[in-house]
Enzyme design. Sequence first.
Site, PDB file in Angstrom:
ATOM      1  N   ASP A   1      -7.730   6.053  -1.841  1.00  0.00           N
ATOM      2  CA  ASP A   1      -6.941   4.857  -1.531  1.00  0.00           C
ATOM      3  C   ASP A   1      -6.646   4.105  -2.823  1.00  0.00           C
ATOM      4  O   ASP A   1      -7.465   3.309  -3.304  1.00  0.00           O
ATOM      5  CB  ASP A   1      -7.705   3.951  -0.553  1.00  0.00           C
ATOM      6  CG  ASP A   1      -6.795   2.906   0.065  1.00  0.00           C
ATOM      7  OD1 ASP A   1      -5.696   2.688  -0.472  1.00  0.00           O
ATOM      8  OD2 ASP A   1      -7.178   2.303   1.084  1.00  0.00           O
TER       9      ASP A   1
ATOM     10  N   HIS B   1      -1.627   0.521   7.312  1.00  0.00           N
ATOM     11  CA  HIS B   1      -2.072   0.821   5.952  1.00  0.00           C
ATOM     12  C   HIS B   1      -1.676   2.248   5.597  1.00  0.00           C
ATOM     13  O   HIS B   1      -1.499   3.101   6.489  1.00  0.00           O
ATOM     14  CB  HIS B   1      -3.585   0.650   5.851  1.00  0.00           C
ATOM     15  CG  HIS B   1      -4.105   0.720   4.451  1.00  0.00           C
ATOM     16  ND1 HIS B   1      -3.620  -0.048   3.420  1.00  0.00           N
ATOM     17  CD2 HIS B   1      -5.091   1.502   3.892  1.00  0.00           C
ATOM     18  CE1 HIS B   1      -4.267   0.230   2.313  1.00  0.00           C
ATOM     19  NE2 HIS B   1      -5.154   1.173   2.568  1.00  0.00           N
TER      20      HIS B   1
ATOM     21  N   CYS C   1       0.821  -1.212   0.000  1.00  0.00           N
ATOM     22  CA  CYS C   1       0.000   0.000   0.000  1.00  0.00           C
ATOM     23  C   CYS C   1       0.856   1.263   0.000  1.00  0.00           C
ATOM     24  O   CYS C   1       0.468   2.288  -0.584  1.00  0.00           O
ATOM     25  CB  CYS C   1      -0.949  -0.009   1.199  1.00  0.00           C
ATOM     26  SG  CYS C   1      -0.131  -0.261   2.806  1.00  0.00           S
TER      27      CYS C   1
END
Length: 269
Positions: free
Chosen positions: A79, A63, A16
């Site tokens: 995201d 994250h 991520c």
Amino acid sequence: TAPLDAFLFERRLGFCEHYASSFSALMRAAGVPARVVVGYQGGSWKQPLASAPYLLLEQSDAHAWSEVWLPQRGWVDVDPTGWVVPERVRLSLAASLNASDRRRLTAGAAPGWLQGLASQWQGLDTRWQLWVMQFDSAQQRQLLPGWITGDWQGVVALLALAGGLGGGLALMLWLERCRDTTDPARQALNRCLGELRALSLEPRPGESLQQLLRRARQQHPPLQATLDELLTLYNRHRFGSQPPAWPQLRGELRAVRQRLRAYGRRRTT
């Protein structure tokens, strides 16, 4: 090759952090203010025994995502990982893995019953952190009875502190008395020091036996041999590798005490 270029045009695989940082860089290149945000996504609810449930966040739940600035809306979450692996955002890292990766992840995992014990231990550790390590003033006020408010809190705290100090002092005195009554060599030494008190020689705070006897020799030179013998006898008994037997030590200390008493009587006559 720059790391960003290698990720965008060569590998195209990553975590991520790679997706968030590359997206933010592209937005900035396009003139849109952007930044990377790091936090947690996911977690698992735990139910300890006799305790409230809590959400456990582990390192695998960490994250990263992006925020872009839109003039009419301010900072907006974006995201990029959700475009590539939607399950990572909707569920968790473990749920987004394929079957083979999941098997490798759980290959060395502990049995279920051991994981349950670890979960209960984590619950106890959480309670300890909340009730002991983070016991702040707000929690202290909640423990006090409702009628204790305002200035009464300071009075109660002062009384509790005084009680604790008084109790500690009483315990120290009791332990000192017990040590004196159970150590015959100490009792014999105290009787010798009593003869020095008759000569106006009181032990000073923090003064060792050697320092006291050195001061006594300076004030009473005729006692030098007797005081040296007293220090030698006590140190040999307390710290020597082969201390003398108690009957022998008792007789020698008694002789020292008699010489100290005789010296004191000669000075008063």
